[in-house]
Design a protein around this motif. Structure first.
Motif: not given
Length: 810
Positions: A617-621, A683-697, A699-705
């Motif tokens: 939990e701490e690392a995800l932030k 889910q909130g972190m995944l939405d934020e990553a998709r909006q702020e850094s959509p090119s970081d595949d 990060k988005v993949t890890k958060l999706t998993r």
């Protein structure tokens, strides 16, 4: 007879229109190359849909519109796309822009068109779609997309549709010749636009210095409700607001558009283009351009393909470069000098003026303002040009904006009458650009400040959460220390200490006796892991020796260490098996594993799982990569915990089933809530990553998993809770009236939050429907708050409360 109004100011410069009206419109021909800028209109530039080397046909779309305020670009003739590159375009500063370059083949082969003999068979939306797809923008000079202009706001009813045929600028006769020779197309386009807007009246405003065009328009409009209104010749009567004042007596308020007062203006060239787009399905690929001035031998009007270089058009008119002092795009009042003639004709190019020194002498040096007031008398917008000039010269742009700087139409009347030869319009253009630049920088600064404040609040929130966890750990440590101190005080009695020591020794013997059998599986697993690790390191050593790598010595040491570990693990396994065999031979009935020992192991494993969850939990932030690295360890620990619990169930199977404690629904509910909160956070972190850094595949993949895994955990927790609730004996809730009222308050708070989020969603859908990201985010927020309201209602009902208006039923 219709009443004619007058507007303030205006001038009467020499017209010089007869030079280019002596002969009919001529065809400029097909040049060898066409340069098609992607931005020939107000709004977003078009995006190419062709590739280099692709052959295109006449009228084929080569760039599509992106966004609502945009129009596509079409091939003016058949040929091959040879480049998509930057090229100089018409601009006072000589800027470049992206252009599609076509090498023509001379065949002029049309693409397949979609004509319509009767526009009344089409709906308004179909007509607007065809106008947009035809790439039609205002041909009067502004270049605003016509389809957008023909679709005014829902509350703005168009009472008067005006066709601007004044063409007040000196030298320019493109609209005059169009009306003389193609009046039926002009009237036909006006009727099509009127079918969309349904105005109360249709007017054509034309100056009285065009008698041939007036006669042609009246003949074409003879059997229609269109009224041709002849107005006095005065510059700039062709300005949109000035023409509206002349024909209707209405004035467009500051900061508004003509549609706000029920009036819409279109250019005659735009009307003819609309007619050809609907009747014949032809996109806007050519326009009539006036070529005049004393430096051309044969001034006239030419039907010119869009993208034709101006040098080609000047050559058609007999251009003499030695006589020309400069070449203007547009008229002498509002046009600008070209730095080169190797630039293309665009949709807004209505005139090329090749002037000589005698015709346009060099301007006199600027003199001090004598405060004569002639500029104010000539200004058609009723501004104070002298005051605006002082503000512009003093760099006081805010004051200039307060004096309605942006109401200036840059007609040049003030500069024309100024006895001090002050280029007033240039000062106003510079001031406007500075104001726009300042506002743009302010907007960027505001966005940066908002991002910084949001980041600071997030960091503060995370710090507060860390501090709260630290305090909780400190309190837990203090409680543990107090418990140990109490045990130490209790152990002062020698007899109690001796008894405790004897109990510890007995417990140690039992653990020693049962350890081999209990740990046999784990020791076998350790042996296998050591073998796998040794094989992996040996393979790495062989590869390093083959590559003569510097890592060879280090890998050899690693191989030796792993061999020692394997020998140690095999020895421990052999000893455990020997001890197990001895216990079987002596007839000792050793249980599969001591129940108390299993419970202690389960407790240790649960602590380990909790520690790993907190670390993740701490690392995800702050570090999602670290969270992904810790996830396999957590999965292994969970699997180990499940094995221990399974072993505990097997060991106690011989006991009475009534002695087995049932799962606690309250603890399972806490686990469900934690799993749901964890899933929402991911889910909130995944939405934020998709909006702020959509090119970081990555990060988005890890958060999706992570979201998928947390969804699985939530499903498992909910199933366990459901099973426990079905097994549990219903017990009447023991809850006070105050606690019941607290639960009711929680429902009200959750409903208020849900209502607020629903209001924000409705407002976004109404005011900014094109912002799909914002609407999607608010929709998810509404769904989450609805879940919280339902959870609060469920808790209230389980506590004995009665809800007469649950959200789930509304």
């Amino acid at each position: 007879m219709r009443q004619i109004w007058d507007f303030h100011g205006g001038i009467h410069p020499p017209e010089n229109k007869h030079q280019s009206t002596r002969q009919a419109i001529k065809n400029a021909g097909i040049p060898q190359y066409l340069f098609l800028p992607l931005s020939q209109h107000i709004g977003q530039p078009a995006v190419p849909v062709v590739e280099i080397g692709q052959r295109v046909r006449k009228g084929e779309m080569v760039a599509e519109a992106i966004g609502p305020v945009s129009v596509p670009v079409h091939a003016p003739t058949s040929g091959t796309v040879i480049a998509i590159e930057d090229h100089q375009v018409p601009h006072p500063s000589g800027l470049t822009d992206s252009c599609i370059v076509i090498e023509t083949d001379g065949l002029d082969e049309w693409t397949e068109l979609t004509p319509c003999e009767d526009y009344e068979e089409l709906s308004s939306s179909d007509i607007l779609h065809r106008v947009r797809q035809a790439g039609i923008a205002g041909l009067g000079g502004a270049g605003f997309p016509t389809a957008i202009k023909l679709h005014p706001p829902r509350n703005d009813k168009v009472n008067a549709l005006i066709l601007n045929a004044a063409e007040c600028e000196p030298y320019i006769t493109a609209d005059d010749m169009l009306m003389r020779e193609r009046a039926s197309e002009v009237i036909g386009g006006l009727e099509i636009m009127a079918s969309i807007l349904q105005p109360e009246e249709c007017l054509i405003g034309i100056e009285d210095n065009k008698p041939e065009a007036i006669a042609a328009l009246r003949e074409a409009a003879r059997e229609t409700q269109i009224e041709v209104v002849v107005i006095p010749t005065k510059y700039p009567s062709g300005g949109e607001k000035q023409l509206i004042r002349i024909l209707t007596g209405l004035e467009v308020p500051q900061g508004h558009i003509p549609a706000d007062i029920g009036v819409m203006c279109q250019n005659v060239g735009t009307s003819a283009a609309v007619y050809r787009a609907i009747r014949y399905g032809e996109p806007l690929i050519s326009r009539i351009t006036t070529v005049t001035g004393d430096a051309v031998a044969h001034p006239g009007n030419f039907d010119t393909l869009i993208g034709t270089r101006m040098s080609h058009l000047l050559t058609q008119a007999g251009f003499n470069a030695d006589k020309a002092s400069r070449v203007l795009m547009g008229g002498p009042m509002m046009g600008f000098a070209l730095l080169s003639t190797d630039i293309p004709i665009v949709k807004t190019t209505n005139c090329l003026l090749a002037a000589t020194d005698l015709e346009f002498p060099q301007p006199q040096p600027e003199q001090p303002c004598i405060r004569c007031g002639m500029c104010a008398e000539a200004c058609p917008a009723e501004l104070l040009p002298q005051q605006l000039f002082w503000f512009a010269k003093a760099q006081e742009f805010e004051k200039a904006e307060m004096y309605n700087l942006f109401d200036c139409i840059e007609c040049g009347a003030c500069s024309y009458v100024c006895p001090s030869s002050i280029p007033l319009v240039q000062y106003y253009r510079y001031s406007k650009n500075q104001v726009r630049t300042t506002k743009l920088e302010q907007e960027k600064s505001d966005k940066a400040r908002e991002r910084f404040e949001f980041r600071q609040s997030r960091l503060q929130r995370e710090q507060e959460e860390k501090e709260a966890k630290r305090k909780a750990r400190a309190e837990a440590a203090a409680k543990a220390q107090a418990a140990r101190a109490a045990e130490a005080e209790a152990a002062v009695d020698p007899k109690k200490a001796a008894v405790a020591e004897a109990v510890k020794r007995a417990q140690a013997k039992r653990e020693q006796a049962s350890a081999p059998l209990a740990d046999l599986t784990e020791l076998e697993s350790n042996v296998q892991k050591a073998k796998d690790k040794l094989a992996k390191v040996e393979a790495s050593l062989q590869q390093a020796e083959a590559d003569q790598s510097d890592m060879t010595d280090k890998l050899r040491n690693a191989v030796a260490k792993n061999r020692d570990r394997l020998e140690f693990a095999e020895k421990a396994l052999a000893d455990a098996r020997k001890q197990s065999s001895d216990s079987d031979n002596t007839g000792t009935n050793t249980p599969p594993q001591d129940t108390e020992q299993l419970q202690r192991s389960i407790k240790r494993q649960e602590d380990k799982v909790a520690t790993l969850k907190n670390a993740i939990e701490e690392a995800l932030k702050s570090d999602p990569d670290r969270a992904a690295q810790l996830q396999p360890s957590l999965d292994k620990s969970l699997a180990k915990l499940a094995e221990l619990k399974s072993a505990l169930g097997t060991n106690s199977s011989d006991q009475s089933e009534n002695n087995t404690p049932a799962p606690d629904p309250e603890q399972l509910q806490v686990q469900v809530d934690k799993a749901r909160d964890k899933l929402l956070m991911m889910q909130g972190m995944l939405d934020e990553a998709r909006q702020e850094s959509p090119s970081d595949d990555a990060k988005v993949t890890k958060l999706t998993r992570a979201v998928e895994k947390n969804q699985e955990r939530l499903t498992a927790a909910e199933k366990a809770l459901t099973d426990a609730q079905q097994q549990a004996t219903p017990v009447a809730p023991k809850i006070s009236a105050e606690e019941l009222e607290t639960l009711r308050t929680n429902i009200d708070k959750a409903r208020d939050k849900l209502s607020m989020m629903q209001g924000m969603l409705d407002e976004a859908q109404t005011e900014s429907p094109e912002d799909e990201a914002k609407i999607a985010k608010l929709t998810r927020a509404v769904e989450k708050n609805l879940e919280r309201v339902n959870a609060a209602e469920t808790a209230y009902q389980e506590a004995g409360g009665e809800i007469r208006d649950p959200v789930s039923q509304s």
